[in-house]
Design an enzyme around this catalytic site. Structure first.
Site, mmCIF file in Angstrom:
data_model
loop_
_atom_site.group_PDB
_atom_site.id
_atom_site.type_symbol
_atom_site.label_atom_id
_atom_site.label_comp_id
_atom_site.label_asym_id
_atom_site.label_seq_id
_atom_site.Cartn_x
_atom_site.Cartn_y
_atom_site.Cartn_z
ATOM 1 N N HIS A 27 0.966 -1.227 0.076
ATOM 2 C CA HIS A 27 0.150 0.242 0.120
ATOM 3 C C HIS A 27 0.986 1.289 -0.040
ATOM 4 C CE1 HIS A 27 -2.909 -2.510 2.464
ATOM 5 N NE2 HIS A 27 -2.980 -3.265 1.369
ATOM 6 N N TYR A 51 2.870 2.735 13.718
ATOM 7 C CA TYR A 51 3.589 3.694 12.534
ATOM 8 C C TYR A 51 2.638 5.164 12.904
ATOM 9 C CZ TYR A 51 -0.506 1.673 10.196
ATOM 10 O OH TYR A 51 -1.693 0.856 9.827
#
Length: 468
Positions: A69, A132
């Site tokens: 992605h 993240y």
């Protein structure tokens, strides 16, 4: 786990993708690490990407595989537990499209993933927590801008440690397109505001042919209108160039003009600065010699502003707002000449009619051609010069307004003797705004970046010969 002695960083074959080794301190109780330390990470080369959201992907079983992605924001990825095999593919427009980088990450490792770089991982241990930081908020609209690549693409050929037919993969990730069918993520665009003025027209020419630059005059984007800000999808932009300004120096001394000057030059610029901070944009703002009182022989970028009139005060206020933006260029210039009404055109018209004229002879500076200012702005952006304030004007010896007028008359074939020098006091009329005596800008800083503005005399001759 062996502790890392210090924070280190290294580059990868993918531009902007950076791998970090984090200091991990462990004992019989477990371990501790500084997972995110802005100051230290900036020191080793991490961009100041301003994260706004923290996400965690927990993966219960070894072999869980996610990706590939590419998202419309930057990410800083690390592990809280477990181990992964990571794969990153450049899916941005440009020569690096399709470049692959792979690495195994544990809790002592982290990686910075720029916008448009495809991200994927495969867990090599049970109970792996993948974390993240991102610098934009997730939304359905943002997700629609993702770019995907199939995990099994034959051209990129990711060497998965666990074959995909034995891995846990979502149905969606199995159906993403092959590289040949991927539409690369577009680069962030540049928005030029005030694109119909003298400088805006020159910026149109400077960026002519660049499909990533959008231009907006007041009809397309009114910098004083809150509606214009709300209607703009800032996520697709990386840079704003603000060439919009109220430039009526004398009009700014009137009641209506004072309000207009502060509305456009200060309040609107503050709104632009807030937008740049909120969306992590680079803001280029064009300022003026009028922020100075003119007592210095030549003004450097470090000089503290001391404006004499309302126009200069409003411009100095706008500069102060822009200076608070982490990624900013304040371009100070003087005596601008471009397409439209300006001093040189006025003098050329008078010369053509053989008119005599009185011109101030005790204010000094250099004319600044819009062509060169716009070229300097493009140079700063293209070469990623250090952020900050830059003076940009034409080069050469300083001149008074009267000396410039005489040069115009001479170049137009008229008698320079028809230009009569007068003092500021003799010329001033009721309502005339105070002006700096010296508008000379020191050009050392912009020259140090590799941009050397042409001489004013050369540009003046070209301008009067039909150039711009």
């Amino acid at each position: 786990m062996e502790p890392a002695r210090q924070l280190t960083a290294r580059t990868t074959p993918i531009p902007g993708l950076m791998l970090f080794e984090l200091p991990v301190h462990g004992d019989n109780r477990g371990w501790f690490k500084e997972n995110w330390h802005r100051s230290k990470m900036l020191d080793v080369g991490l961009p100041d990407f301003q994260p706004v959201q923290n996400n965690i992907s927990f993966n219960a079983a070894r072999g869980t595989t996610r990706g590939i992605h590419a998202e419309p924001w930057d990410k800083f990825i690390s592990l809280a537990s477990g181990r992964i095999f990571g794969a990153w593919v450049d899916l941005r427009e440009g020569p690096a499209f399709g470049t692959l980088f792979c690495a195994e990450l544990t809790a002592k490792d982290a990686i910075y993933v720029p916008r448009g770089v495809g991200n994927a991982f495969q867990t090599l241990k049970d109970d792996t927590a993948y974390t993240y930081l991102v610098n934009d908020h997730w939304s359905a609209q943002a997700q629609a801008e993702y770019t995907f690549l199939n995990l099994a693409d034959e051209d990129v050929a990711v060497p998965w440690p666990i074959p995909l037919d034995r891995a846990t993969v979502s149905p969606q990730d199995r159906t993403h397109p092959r590289l040949a069918d991927v539409r690369p993520m577009e680069r962030r665009r540049t928005l030029v505001l005030g694109a119909d003025g003298q400088l805006g027209t020159a910026l149109r020419r400077a960026f002519d042919g660049d499909p990533t630059v959008d231009f907006a005059g007041r009809a397309q984007f009114d910098v004083t209108s809150e509606k214009a800000y709300r209607a703009t999808d800032w996520r697709k932009y990386g840079t704003i160039i603000n060439a919009a300004a109220f430039t009526g120096v004398d009009a700014a001394e009137t009641a209506d003009g004072r309000t207009a000057a502060w509305s456009i030059n200060a309040a609107a610029v503050t709104r632009l600065a807030r937008t740049a901070v909120e969306h992590s944009l680079t803001l280029v703002h064009v300022s003026s010699d009028y922020v100075f009182d003119g007592t210095a022989d030549a003004h450097t970028e470090e000089e503290i502003p001391g404006p004499l009139g309302v126009y200069g005060q409003s411009k100095a206020a706008g500069d102060a707002a822009v200076a608070a933006v982490p990624k900013h260029y304040i371009v100070r210039t003087s005596w601008v000449v471009g397409e439209g009404k300006n001093f040189v055109r006025t003098m050329a018209g008078l010369a053509a009619r053989g008119a005599s004229v009185s011109v101030v002879d005790d204010q000094w500076g250099r004319v600044s051609f819009a062509t060169d200012i716009s070229a300097g702005i493009r140079h700063l952006l293209h070469h990623e010069a250090p952020y900050g304030i830059y003076n940009i004007s034409s080069s050469g010896e300083r001149q008074s307004w009267a000396q410039v007028a005489r040069d115009v008359y001479r170049l137009c074939g008229a008698d320079p003797g028809q230009v009569t020098p007068v003092s500021t006091e003799e010329y001033a009329k009721p309502g005339t705004a105070p002006r700096p005596r010296s508008s000379v800008l020191d050009l050392s800083k912009i020259r140090a970046t590799g941009f050397d503005p042409p001489a004013a005399a050369q540009r003046l001759a070209e301008y009067l010969d039909g150039g711009s």
